[in-house]
Scaffold this motif. Structure first.
Motif, PDB file in Angstrom:
ATOM      1  N   MET A   1       5.112  16.969   0.181  1.00  0.00           N
ATOM      2  CA  MET A   1       3.650  17.175   0.116  1.00  0.00           C
ATOM      3  C   MET A   1       2.962  15.843  -0.204  1.00  0.00           C
ATOM      4  N   LYS A   2       1.917  15.567   0.544  1.00  0.00           N
ATOM      5  CA  LYS A   2       1.212  14.299   0.367  1.00  0.00           C
ATOM      6  C   LYS A   2       0.215  14.431  -0.769  1.00  0.00           C
ATOM      7  N   ARG A   3       0.455  13.700  -1.840  1.00  0.00           N
ATOM      8  CA  ARG A   3      -0.472  13.791  -2.971  1.00  0.00           C
ATOM      9  C   ARG A   3      -0.880  12.384  -3.374  1.00  0.00           C
ATOM     10  N   PHE A   4      -2.153  12.184  -3.526  1.00  0.00           N
ATOM     11  CA  PHE A   4      -2.610  10.890  -4.014  1.00  0.00           C
ATOM     12  C   PHE A   4      -3.900  11.095  -4.796  1.00  0.00           C
ATOM     13  N   ASP A   5      -4.163  10.161  -5.677  1.00  0.00           N
ATOM     14  CA  ASP A   5      -5.303  10.251  -6.584  1.00  0.00           C
ATOM     15  C   ASP A   5      -6.020   8.904  -6.544  1.00  0.00           C
ATOM     16  N   LEU A   6      -7.252   8.922  -6.087  1.00  0.00           N
ATOM     17  CA  LEU A   6      -8.007   7.676  -5.897  1.00  0.00           C
ATOM     18  C   LEU A   6      -8.679   7.183  -7.187  1.00  0.00           C
ATOM     19  N   SER A   7      -8.483   7.868  -8.291  1.00  0.00           N
ATOM     20  CA  SER A   7      -9.272   7.586  -9.516  1.00  0.00           C
ATOM     21  C   SER A   7      -9.373   6.097  -9.857  1.00  0.00           C
ATOM     22  N   VAL A   8      -8.226   5.459 -10.071  1.00  0.00           N
ATOM     23  CA  VAL A   8      -8.217   4.018 -10.369  1.00  0.00           C
ATOM     24  C   VAL A   8      -7.194   3.384  -9.442  1.00  0.00           C
ATOM     25  N   TYR A   9      -7.703   2.712  -8.435  1.00  0.00           N
ATOM     26  CA  TYR A   9      -6.918   2.235  -7.309  1.00  0.00           C
ATOM     27  C   TYR A   9      -6.841   0.708  -7.410  1.00  0.00           C
ATOM     28  N   LEU A  10      -5.655   0.211  -7.683  1.00  0.00           N
ATOM     29  CA  LEU A  10      -5.437  -1.237  -7.805  1.00  0.00           C
ATOM     30  C   LEU A  10      -5.120  -1.829  -6.435  1.00  0.00           C
ATOM     31  N   VAL A  11      -5.942  -2.794  -6.016  1.00  0.00           N
ATOM     32  CA  VAL A  11      -5.681  -3.568  -4.797  1.00  0.00           C
ATOM     33  C   VAL A  11      -5.265  -4.954  -5.267  1.00  0.00           C
ATOM     34  N   THR A  12      -4.077  -5.401  -4.853  1.00  0.00           N
ATOM     35  CA  THR A  12      -3.524  -6.609  -5.462  1.00  0.00           C
ATOM     36  C   THR A  12      -4.045  -7.901  -4.831  1.00  0.00           C
ATOM     37  N   PRO A 102       3.037  12.519   9.789  1.00  0.00           N
ATOM     38  CA  PRO A 102       2.031  13.282   9.036  1.00  0.00           C
ATOM     39  C   PRO A 102       2.122  13.114   7.525  1.00  0.00           C
ATOM     40  N   GLY A 103       3.283  12.726   7.018  1.00  0.00           N
ATOM     41  CA  GLY A 103       3.451  12.644   5.562  1.00  0.00           C
ATOM     42  C   GLY A 103       2.931  11.369   4.945  1.00  0.00           C
ATOM     43  N   ALA A 104       2.607  10.375   5.773  1.00  0.00           N
ATOM     44  CA  ALA A 104       2.146   9.089   5.233  1.00  0.00           C
ATOM     45  C   ALA A 104       0.696   9.186   4.772  1.00  0.00           C
ATOM     46  N   ILE A 105       0.368   8.416   3.746  1.00  0.00           N
ATOM     47  CA  ILE A 105      -1.027   8.283   3.307  1.00  0.00           C
ATOM     48  C   ILE A 105      -1.630   7.137   4.117  1.00  0.00           C
ATOM     49  N   ILE A 106      -2.719   7.415   4.799  1.00  0.00           N
ATOM     50  CA  ILE A 106      -3.389   6.357   5.568  1.00  0.00           C
ATOM     51  C   ILE A 106      -4.851   6.283   5.140  1.00  0.00           C
ATOM     52  N   GLY A 107      -5.265   5.078   4.745  1.00  0.00           N
ATOM     53  CA  GLY A 107      -6.653   4.828   4.372  1.00  0.00           C
ATOM     54  C   GLY A 107      -7.283   3.847   5.333  1.00  0.00           C
ATOM     55  N   VAL A 124      -7.139   9.940   9.082  1.00  0.00           N
ATOM     56  CA  VAL A 124      -6.984   9.187   7.836  1.00  0.00           C
ATOM     57  C   VAL A 124      -7.231  10.095   6.635  1.00  0.00           C
ATOM     58  N   ASP A 125      -6.611   9.757   5.522  1.00  0.00           N
ATOM     59  CA  ASP A 125      -6.668  10.609   4.337  1.00  0.00           C
ATOM     60  C   ASP A 125      -7.838  10.265   3.419  1.00  0.00           C
ATOM     61  N   TYR A 126      -8.265   9.015   3.467  1.00  0.00           N
ATOM     62  CA  TYR A 126      -9.406   8.618   2.639  1.00  0.00           C
ATOM     63  C   TYR A 126     -10.075   7.425   3.302  1.00  0.00           C
TER      64      TYR A 126
END
Ligand code: TZP
Ligand code: MG
Length: 213
Positions: A1-12, A102-107, A124-126
């Motif tokens: 199951m694809k689960r992700f939480d955008l609350s605090v998203y670190l971009v390096t 389908p299982g990948a998260i794509i933004g 896309v997921d977000y």
């Protein structure tokens, strides 16, 4: 199951980490409560990028924090990342979805409400919308969206939106109040004296803006 939480998203951003190793900054930020990480490497050669991505994936796995790779599907596949984040001139999200499944998260990055509208049927997921505020981190950043532009993107997106660009503890709550599901930050974490404390503070602010303690 694809689960992700955008609350605090670190971009390096490695240069912003100063003398510290990126892996240590990411691990500290994740210990503080970062919910999603995007490895964004503009200078690394491919082999170095894959090795770095593998190390970051290994550090994040026990914490249950997903790893996305900026732009490079080959690197994402090689390191077993959870997905990718693509920009408007990177691989089209439909092609990325066909390759990653389908299982990948794509933004997808959108710089304007029009681009959010155009992306409605993309797989896309977000959406990452920005820059919301002025930022010195991205030299070729598009004009500032502002909170009203961010709100327009949210209204058109049909999926979760994370704001990016010039976001830190002073304005994170406003980004949530404009309708974003979270804050994506580079310098507020990579350049923080304590990435752990900075992540903790951002997560508290995001939760407070949602009315969650
Ligand atoms: N995309 C839009 S603005 C930006 C990116 C990668 C940089 C944001 O950096 P910071 O330091 O959080 O303002
Ligand atoms: Mg890109």
């Amino acid at each position: 199951m694809k689960r992700f939480d955008l609350s605090v998203y670190l971009v390096t951003d490695r240069p912003l980490c100063g003398g510290r190793a990126l892996i240590d900054v990411v691990a500290e930020a994740a210990a503080g409560g970062v919910t999603l990480v995007q490895l964004r490497e503009k200078e690394a050669g491919t082999r170095e990028f894959v090795e770095l991505a593998r190390a970051v994936k290994k550090a994040l796995a026990p914490l249950g924090v997903p790893l996305l790779v900026n732009d490079r599907l080959d690197v994402a596949l090689a390191c077993g990342a959870d997905g990718v984040h693509v920009g408007q001139s990177d691989m089209h999200p439909s092609d990325a979805r066909a390759i990653l499944g389908p299982g990948a998260i794509i933004g997808l990055s959108v710089e304007t409400p029009e681009l959010a509208r155009a992306a409605r049927d993309f797989p896309v997921d977000y959406l990452g919308a920005g820059p919301v505020f002025p930022t010195a981190t991205k030299a070729d950043a598009a004009p500032v969206l502002g909170l009203s532009g961010l709100g327009e993107v949210v209204g058109l997106a049909g999926r979760p939106v994370v704001g990016i660009g010039g976001i830190g503890p002073a304005n994170a709550m406003e980004v949530l109040r404009a309708g974003a599901h979270g804050v994506a930050v580079v310098s507020a974490l990579c350049a923080a004296f304590s990435p752990r404390e900075a992540a903790r503070e951002l997560l508290q602010l995001v939760r407070a803006a949602r009315g969650v303690q």
